[in-house]
Design an enzyme around this catalytic site. Structure first.
Site, PDB file in Angstrom:
ATOM      1  N   ARG A  42      51.728 -38.916 -22.652  1.00 32.33           N
ATOM      2  CA  ARG A  42      51.618 -38.292 -21.338  1.00 32.33           C
ATOM      3  C   ARG A  42      50.286 -37.578 -21.167  1.00 32.33           C
ATOM      4  NH1 ARG A  42      57.976 -36.440 -20.207  1.00 32.33           N
ATOM      5  NH2 ARG A  42      58.556 -38.582 -19.669  1.00 32.33           N
ATOM      6  N   TYR A  54      53.590 -44.825 -15.071  1.00 29.91           N
ATOM      7  CA  TYR A  54      54.110 -45.033 -16.439  1.00 29.91           C
ATOM      8  C   TYR A  54      54.144 -43.753 -17.268  1.00 29.91           C
ATOM      9  CZ  TYR A  54      49.265 -46.550 -18.052  1.00 29.91           C
ATOM     10  OH  TYR A  54      47.955 -46.685 -18.353  1.00 29.91           O
ATOM     11  N   GLU A  55      54.852 -43.826 -18.393  1.00 30.09           N
ATOM     12  CA  GLU A  55      55.159 -42.641 -19.221  1.00 30.09           C
ATOM     13  C   GLU A  55      55.929 -41.589 -18.429  1.00 30.09           C
ATOM     14  OE1 GLU A  55      54.845 -43.197 -22.144  1.00 30.09           O
ATOM     15  OE2 GLU A  55      53.298 -44.718 -22.144  1.00 30.09           O
ATOM     16  N   GLY A  56      56.788 -42.028 -17.538  1.00 26.32           N
ATOM     17  CA  GLY A  56      57.550 -41.100 -16.702  1.00 26.32           C
ATOM     18  C   GLY A  56      56.848 -40.926 -15.385  1.00 26.32           C
ATOM     19  N   GLN A  75      57.985 -36.133 -14.072  1.00 33.61           N
ATOM     20  CA  GLN A  75      57.186 -35.045 -14.666  1.00 33.61           C
ATOM     21  C   GLN A  75      57.519 -33.721 -13.979  1.00 33.61           C
ATOM     22  OE1 GLN A  75      55.376 -35.737 -17.311  1.00 33.61           O
ATOM     23  NE2 GLN A  75      55.746 -37.936 -17.088  1.00 33.61           N
TER      24      GLN A  75
END
Lengths: 591, 591
Positions: B294, B434-436, B441
């Site tokens: 992240r 991506y990555e949440g 977030q």
């Protein structure tokens, strides 16, 4: 595979509940009875959602190709274009004498939104034709009108706008394309034009290029620019097609989006052209097209946002992921739909409140154009002139942001081309750029339009907002709209005051805040539209509670805009009031 | 053709003038002397700007192809990857015992920014390997570490993260991939994973997939998820490569951008896997990768904004269009460069003040990670845990907006793929997802991180800002920074207070404002960074006026951020304080 549902009900609502078009005394409005407009919108809705929208992804994937000077459009475009022509959609608001249906511009705009939403790249072929035809209608000789308009109104021939050259876009004074006068009164044009949308294709028998060029010996810079009609095939006296003219497509551009439209480099090599309007007065004639085109581009911002929103909404209702923190909503399923999550709803409400507000704004603007043209109302003309850069700049900036938000609702699936959300974003991106990049719109607004006719039009706008607030302040349910609108309008007036007090001493003090001013203005406009819609829906609820759910949703969506979106005005004002210094502090070398 | 210049000077400035790394007592920081870091950054700068950046457009145009299960990467990627490996860049901050160079994370981050800016799609091959190696380093057995880490640190083998399945992204509890225990202690994995970056290619001898899956009979939902190491080729006891494992790439996704990276559908068909960490504790192990990833993704937001800004700046200085309204700046040319126009400068200053602020923010965040890991500082660990969603969400949202602005500076030329500006925007878009996705977030920030350890870390952050303001309030030149920062920080505290007072009664009151809170927080963070940079530059101007132009530009850029960008905090607060009602008013059916 994305889908599109034509927003006929909402368009009807704006036309009749909000703008009350059929009760207007603007010539031609009396026939805009709800049943009539409904029939038109339903028909257009069917065509756009069933025929044109399904070609959107095809156009994106295939794009256009150039081979030996011939441009091929994507599969299905020709058939669909024929259907559009046969339905008479291309001349809806054009004069009957040239084959049009003489409908008000406001109805053409309502229909136009659907076309743009269904397939922006495809719709540009007819959209540019409409703009070119308008310029000929306004500035052409009778012979030019008789020669070109019947075919252009029907889109048997299409049209283009040729302004940009490799070294000049906004600054057209730098133009190099030349037009040499010939003995027969025609001209020979030579030079290169770029970014010519719909510049070459075979969907029409002929293409009528409107081309800006300089006549040698004329004034320097922008004052020496004239506008010419340059047909792809010369037109014989009997109206039939003659020789191929000296204009060719040298290259197709590879673009971020609108792949289905042929964006051409056009090479003029002694092409025969005919002066449109007066010598060296080309910019004036061009602006007839540009102003119409700018409103059309603002509409594209709304249109892409709407189709993207529709698909995001469907996904948010369908996709199961996570649980509502306040209690399970879908106990029989493995998870709740995305729409239960507050942040997903925030994105959807941002989009919904923008789309519906923008739709009212565009149709209200179109009604001003009708007032200006059909009722020769000078005030309406001044007001829409002021509004044009706001409609273009604000609606395309926000419209793009909304397509990005709609894409965001899809998560990773939105980044995959298959979902179609990427195309909406990529297509929406161009609207911030063409027909004058949005920074140029802001410059036009602050540098020209604000002070036009002694600032009369912006004062009239403030007066209109003030009157709306006064009339509605005691109406039950309207406080949620009147109070925020008053506050936002105060911010707008403060910004205008700042420009007046500082812009004379230092023009940069105004220009550094121009983009913020355009956004501030846009928010106030949408705030006013939501106020008008709230008033209309409150009245409708009183008069006839049978469609209460629709009107309650309107009111809730409007309240969202007023509480969550309108507070942006204070931020824009703060930026504006910080003046030129922060923006201009660095020398160019110090960057 | 776009270009990239590594920002080595600015990175050195942040490391030494602002963060004063070599004076820190964090283990390993003493060797980060200016000469040493300069040598590393210069070397990385050369490689990224000369070798890797030129492949960016190639990667976009060619993309990856899948044929008979084999994925081909774009031309030149293999050579460049070999050079990256040979230079030892892949293990910069990895332990020496596994072939790394044991440099602090802050230096790895500075180098990482250049790699991402030069070519995001390419850099992901090594970036995901780094994340996977970190997870093995933290959770692996000694044998696993010895088997996999030396090869992964050198990128002889690359790594992947396998979380998402077609029906579940954020909600991993819905996962269906199964891992059946075998008699020999290994597992057989079956299922399908999607959106697997770098999932298949031939640039490395082996690919080590880290895969989340459920062991049958384990707890329901997310508590029954375990993490497995699944190599593409099984590894023999002597470390050599054995049989091909039952994992294949079934499809490559067509995406909006990062075409140079292979985004794979991965099919697991009885593939042999080895448990990493404990049974059913897979999410914990995965978060080791996720948190690092992240921050890396936040860095991508900054990196794309920087390379886009560099090219926009060059274009604005070069392209002649229009005249400065306050007086001609380029009398010998046909027009002035774009950069004279206030609205162009506004866009450039937005970008510049974001990029430099974000760079400081990321490196400050990386220094917290070093403090947490190398000095075992629990407070630093808590603080970076709080900051991670802000770094990821805010920097990628803003970073994307800035690439769009950079593209806007190019006008129509920015929409043509040739200029490269479209690619920057298309590539930057994925970082918001991506990555949440950034909404996740914001949920992590407001729903978990704020209250973590009794709210200790957010209180510590407020205290830090307060102390900074107190210490600097009387320092000459600092008022321009301290006052706006105080105001913004007050907005942030008010927002936190609103959540505390309302979130307990109705979680939606907090969640409806989560995204605004993340942005509000991000602005305060960048405000603090600009305060720290202003302090450092004022001091540098006192100590040694030889580089005055650089520091004066820093101060002017910082003042721009404080006056033009920071006022956004009030808008976010107003939205937050409007609570859940406007957001949640409509039933799902009423949309």
């Amino acid at each position: 595979m994305p889908s599109y549902t034509a927003p006929t009900k909402d368009l009807q609502y704006v036309l009749h509940d909000v703008l009350r078009v059929s009760q207007s005394d603007v010539p031609g409005y009396a026939e805009l009875e709800p049943d009539f407009t409904s029939a038109v919108l339903e028909e257009a809705g069917k065509l756009t959602s069933e025929v044109i929208a399904p070609l959107n992804a095809v156009g994106d994937a295939e794009g256009c190709t150039l081979e030996n000077g011939v441009v091929r459009v994507p599969t299905g475009f020709q058939d669909a274009f024929d259907q559009v022509r046969e339905g008479g959609w291309t001349g809806l608001d054009m004069p009957e004498e040239y084959g049009g249906q003489n409908m008000p511009y406001v109805l053409g705009t309502a229909v136009g939104e659907m076309f743009s939403a269904a397939n922006q790249a495809f719709t540009m072929y007819q959209g540019l034709t409409h703009g070119a035809a308008s310029a000929i209608l306004t500035h052409g000789s009778d012979q030019q009108k008789d020669t070109f308009l019947p075919k252009m109104v029907s889109c048997q021939w299409t049209g283009t706008m040729n302004l940009t050259e490799p070294h000049c876009g906004t600054d057209l004074g730098l133009m190099r394309t030349k037009a040499e006068p010939q003995d027969d009164g025609s001209y020979k044009l030579s030079g290169q034009k770029i970014f010519i949308s719909s510049g070459e294709h075979e969907m029409a028998e002929n293409i009528i290029h409107l081309v800006l060029a300089k006549i040698p010996g004329g004034p320097e810079g922008i004052k020496g620019v004239s506008l010419f009609i340059v047909p792809k095939f010369l037109v014989k006296e009997d109206g039939g097609l003659g020789d191929r003219n000296g204009v060719t497509c040298g290259k197709l551009e590879e673009k971020m989006g609108i792949h289905g439209n042929s964006t051409c480099v056009m090479d003029y090599d002694g092409a025969t052209g005919y002066l449109l309007g007066e010598e060296h007065k080309g910019m004036r004639a061009m602006f007839t097209m540009m102003n119409e085109a700018r409103i059309g581009v603002g509409m594209q911002g709304l249109a892409q946002a709407d189709v993207a929103y529709q698909n995001a909404l469907a996904y948010a209702k369908d996709r199961l992921q996570g649980r509502d923190v306040t209690g399970v909503k879908n106990p029989d399923g493995p998870a709740d739909p995305l729409i239960v999550h507050p942040d997903v709803r925030r994105m959807l409400m941002d989009q919904k409140s923008f789309v519906e507000g923008a739709r009212a704004f565009i149709l209200w603007g179109a009604s001003l154009i009708d007032k200006a043209h059909r009722a020769e109302d000078k005030d309406a003309d001044g007001l829409i002139s002021l509004m044009t850069p706001v409609i273009k700049g604000f609606l395309t900036d926000e419209g793009f942001d909304m397509t990005i938000q709609a894409q965001q609702v899809f998560g990773g699936h939105g980044y995959i081309e298959e979902s179609g959300m990427s195309q909406f974003a990529r297509d929406a991106r161009i609207a911030m750029i063409y027909e004058g990049a949005n920074g140029v719109q802001a410059l036009d607004l602050v540098g020209r339009k604000l002070a036009q006719d002694g600032g009369k039009h912006v004062m009239a706008y403030f007066e209109m907002v003030k009157n709306f607030c006064t009339e509605n302040k005691d109406v039950e349910g309207m406080a949620d709209f009147v109070e925020p609108l008053k506050k936002a309008s105060k911010d707008l007036q403060a910004a205008g005051m700042y420009f007046m007090q500082n812009g004379m001493k230092n023009p940069n003090a105004a220009l550094a805040g121009s983009s913020d001013f355009m956004h501030l203005f846009g928010h106030v406009c949408l705030g006013l539209m939501w106020g008008m819609m709230a008033r209309a829906s409150l009245k409708a609820l009183e008069d006839d509670p049978s469609d209460a759910a629709f009107h309650e949703a309107k009111l809730a969506t409007g309240r969202y805009y007023m509480t969550r979106r309108l507070p942006a005005t204070a931020m824009h004002l703060a930026r504006i009031e910080s003046g030129a210094d922060p923006v201009m502090a660095l020398d160019a070398e110090a960057f």
